[in-house]
Design a protein around this motif. Structure first.
Motif, PDB file in Angstrom:
ATOM      1  N   LEU A 177       0.804  -1.231   0.000  1.00  0.00           N
ATOM      2  CA  LEU A 177       0.000   0.000   0.000  1.00  0.00           C
ATOM      3  C   LEU A 177       0.836   1.279   0.000  1.00  0.00           C
ATOM      4  N   LYS A 178       2.118   1.159  -0.262  1.00  0.00           N
ATOM      5  CA  LYS A 178       2.978   2.347  -0.229  1.00  0.00           C
ATOM      6  C   LYS A 178       3.112   3.036  -1.589  1.00  0.00           C
ATOM      7  N   GLN A 179       2.581   2.423  -2.635  1.00  0.00           N
ATOM      8  CA  GLN A 179       2.602   3.053  -3.951  1.00  0.00           C
ATOM      9  C   GLN A 179       1.226   3.602  -4.331  1.00  0.00           C
ATOM     10  N   ASP A 180       0.172   2.894  -3.940  1.00  0.00           N
ATOM     11  CA  ASP A 180      -1.197   3.305  -4.266  1.00  0.00           C
ATOM     12  C   ASP A 180      -2.110   2.869  -3.119  1.00  0.00           C
ATOM     13  N   ALA A 181      -2.310   3.772  -2.162  1.00  0.00           N
ATOM     14  CA  ALA A 181      -3.121   3.455  -0.982  1.00  0.00           C
ATOM     15  C   ALA A 181      -4.571   3.159  -1.351  1.00  0.00           C
ATOM     16  N   ARG A 182      -5.014   3.608  -2.529  1.00  0.00           N
ATOM     17  CA  ARG A 182      -6.396   3.325  -2.963  1.00  0.00           C
ATOM     18  C   ARG A 182      -6.618   1.840  -3.189  1.00  0.00           C
ATOM     19  N   LEU A 183      -5.553   1.091  -3.337  1.00  0.00           N
ATOM     20  CA  LEU A 183      -5.686  -0.354  -3.515  1.00  0.00           C
ATOM     21  C   LEU A 183      -6.391  -0.981  -2.314  1.00  0.00           C
ATOM     22  N   ALA A 184      -6.156  -0.448  -1.118  1.00  0.00           N
ATOM     23  CA  ALA A 184      -6.837  -0.946   0.073  1.00  0.00           C
ATOM     24  C   ALA A 184      -8.341  -0.703  -0.020  1.00  0.00           C
ATOM     25  N   GLN A 185      -8.736   0.430  -0.558  1.00  0.00           N
ATOM     26  CA  GLN A 185     -10.160   0.725  -0.739  1.00  0.00           C
ATOM     27  C   GLN A 185     -10.802  -0.293  -1.678  1.00  0.00           C
ATOM     28  N   VAL A 186     -10.084  -0.662  -2.717  1.00  0.00           N
ATOM     29  CA  VAL A 186     -10.591  -1.655  -3.673  1.00  0.00           C
ATOM     30  C   VAL A 186     -10.804  -2.991  -2.966  1.00  0.00           C
ATOM     31  N   ALA A 187      -9.816  -3.423  -2.191  1.00  0.00           N
ATOM     32  CA  ALA A 187      -9.928  -4.697  -1.466  1.00  0.00           C
ATOM     33  C   ALA A 187     -11.044  -4.631  -0.428  1.00  0.00           C
ATOM     34  N   ALA A 188     -11.147  -3.508   0.273  1.00  0.00           N
ATOM     35  CA  ALA A 188     -12.186  -3.356   1.297  1.00  0.00           C
ATOM     36  C   ALA A 188     -13.573  -3.408   0.670  1.00  0.00           C
ATOM     37  N   ALA A 189     -13.753  -2.703  -0.444  1.00  0.00           N
ATOM     38  CA  ALA A 189     -15.062  -2.685  -1.108  1.00  0.00           C
ATOM     39  C   ALA A 189     -15.447  -4.065  -1.622  1.00  0.00           C
ATOM     40  N   ALA A 190     -14.471  -4.815  -2.100  1.00  0.00           N
ATOM     41  CA  ALA A 190     -14.731  -6.157  -2.632  1.00  0.00           C
ATOM     42  C   ALA A 190     -14.810  -7.219  -1.530  1.00  0.00           C
ATOM     43  N   LYS A 191     -14.435  -6.824  -0.309  1.00  0.00           N
ATOM     44  CA  LYS A 191     -14.461  -7.735   0.843  1.00  0.00           C
ATOM     45  C   LYS A 191     -13.610  -8.977   0.610  1.00  0.00           C
ATOM     46  N   VAL A 192     -12.409  -8.754   0.046  1.00  0.00           N
ATOM     47  CA  VAL A 192     -11.483  -9.854  -0.235  1.00  0.00           C
ATOM     48  C   VAL A 192     -10.218  -9.694   0.601  1.00  0.00           C
ATOM     49  N   PRO A 193      -9.516 -10.781   0.829  1.00  0.00           N
ATOM     50  CA  PRO A 193      -8.233 -10.690   1.527  1.00  0.00           C
ATOM     51  C   PRO A 193      -7.220  -9.877   0.709  1.00  0.00           C
ATOM     52  N   ILE A 194      -6.306  -9.238   1.423  1.00  0.00           N
ATOM     53  CA  ILE A 194      -5.228  -8.507   0.781  1.00  0.00           C
ATOM     54  C   ILE A 194      -3.911  -8.967   1.384  1.00  0.00           C
ATOM     55  N   ILE A 195      -2.970  -9.301   0.510  1.00  0.00           N
ATOM     56  CA  ILE A 195      -1.627  -9.675   0.927  1.00  0.00           C
ATOM     57  C   ILE A 195      -0.780  -8.417   0.861  1.00  0.00           C
ATOM     58  N   LEU A 196      -0.144  -8.086   1.975  1.00  0.00           N
ATOM     59  CA  LEU A 196       0.703  -6.907   2.061  1.00  0.00           C
ATOM     60  C   LEU A 196       2.164  -7.365   2.076  1.00  0.00           C
ATOM     61  N   VAL A 197       2.909  -6.956   1.063  1.00  0.00           N
ATOM     62  CA  VAL A 197       4.298  -7.386   0.907  1.00  0.00           C
ATOM     63  C   VAL A 197       5.236  -6.302   1.415  1.00  0.00           C
ATOM     64  N   SER A 198       6.254  -6.711   2.161  1.00  0.00           N
ATOM     65  CA  SER A 198       7.301  -5.787   2.591  1.00  0.00           C
ATOM     66  C   SER A 198       8.319  -5.684   1.464  1.00  0.00           C
ATOM     67  N   ASN A 199       8.421  -4.494   0.892  1.00  0.00           N
ATOM     68  CA  ASN A 199       9.270  -4.273  -0.272  1.00  0.00           C
ATOM     69  C   ASN A 199      10.310  -3.218   0.081  1.00  0.00           C
ATOM     70  N   GLN A 200      11.568  -3.588   0.034  1.00  0.00           N
ATOM     71  CA  GLN A 200      12.636  -2.658   0.365  1.00  0.00           C
ATOM     72  C   GLN A 200      13.323  -2.079  -0.880  1.00  0.00           C
ATOM     73  N   ARG A 201      12.716  -2.201  -2.036  1.00  0.00           N
ATOM     74  CA  ARG A 201      13.356  -1.704  -3.264  1.00  0.00           C
ATOM     75  C   ARG A 201      13.587  -0.206  -3.248  1.00  0.00           C
ATOM     76  N   ASP A 202      12.808   0.542  -2.490  1.00  0.00           N
ATOM     77  CA  ASP A 202      12.975   1.992  -2.457  1.00  0.00           C
ATOM     78  C   ASP A 202      13.888   2.465  -1.329  1.00  0.00           C
ATOM     79  N   THR A 203      14.500   1.537  -0.609  1.00  0.00           N
ATOM     80  CA  THR A 203      15.390   1.888   0.492  1.00  0.00           C
ATOM     81  C   THR A 203      16.747   2.292  -0.064  1.00  0.00           C
ATOM     82  N   THR A 204      17.189   3.476   0.301  1.00  0.00           N
ATOM     83  CA  THR A 204      18.461   3.974  -0.222  1.00  0.00           C
ATOM     84  C   THR A 204      19.616   3.768   0.738  1.00  0.00           C
ATOM     85  N   SER A 205      19.321   3.499   1.993  1.00  0.00           N
ATOM     86  CA  SER A 205      20.396   3.323   2.958  1.00  0.00           C
ATOM     87  C   SER A 205      20.556   1.849   3.328  1.00  0.00           C
ATOM     88  N   GLU A 206      21.677   1.561   3.935  1.00  0.00           N
ATOM     89  CA  GLU A 206      21.957   0.209   4.415  1.00  0.00           C
ATOM     90  C   GLU A 206      20.968  -0.140   5.523  1.00  0.00           C
TER      91      GLU A 206
END
Length: 177
Positions: A25-54
């Motif tokens: 949900l860190k790129q498009d928080a509206r995705l949560a609204q879509v999942a909530a409206a559809a009443k479906v499970p949402i898998i939230l992935v921890s993505n460190q691709r945007d981390t610039t530091s060690e």
């Protein structure tokens, strides 16, 4: 797999039964609204691709990332029981960090949500896909032993056997012979 609300909406309209957000949900928080409206499970992935530091401690970073994702989901109306967590093997992490996550996967239980492990074909990258089966089997077995509740795999038949056997050993579940 997506991180775009429009793609998730179309997939759900086409019959998808859950959403897998590879950015938690860190790129498009509206995705949560879509999942909530559809009443479906949402898998939230921890993505460190945007981390610039060690990252000094990968599990601290993964837990913090997933806590933020959970908060965003709940604030947008996703019921807590519809949230599944994925530590994001291969998403902006080194091979060593990926192994550390599997070793310490049980630490994610503090978040109180089911854990999905998606380690299929992500190790032994010098080998062709068809020769990564053993590495995938090892990561799944150890991941289940460390608390993974679900797995995402490519070779379903073979890995289902690994998962059933690991569950029989670790969780004392009956084997279907």
């Amino acid at each position: 797999d997506t991180y775009k609300s429009a793609v998730a909406r179309r997939a759900l309209e086409a019959g998808a039964r859950m959403v897998n957000d590879v950015w938690g949900l860190k790129q498009d928080a509206r995705l949560a609204q879509v999942a909530a409206a559809a009443k479906v499970p949402i898998i939230l992935v921890s993505n460190q691709r945007d981390t610039t530091s060690e990252i000094p401690d990968i599990m601290t970073a993964v837990i913090a990332s997933l806590e933020r994702s959970i908060s965003l989901a709940i604030a947008t109306g996703v019921p807590r029981q519809n949230i599944i967590l994925d530590p994001g093997i291969g998403f902006g992490k080194s091979a060593g960090q990926n192994l550390e996550i599997i070793r310490r996967l049980a630490e994610l239980k503090i978040l109180g949500r089911p854990i999905l492990l998606g380690s299929s074909r992500k190790f032994m990258k010098s080998e062709p896909f068809e020769r990564r089966l053993g590495a995938t089997a090892a990561t799944l077995a150890l991941g289940i032993a460390q608390g993974a509740d679900m797995v995402r795999v490519h070779e379903v038949r073979e890995m289902a056997q690994v998962c059933r056997m690991t569950d029989a050993i670790v969780r004392r579940r009956a084997l279907d012979d």
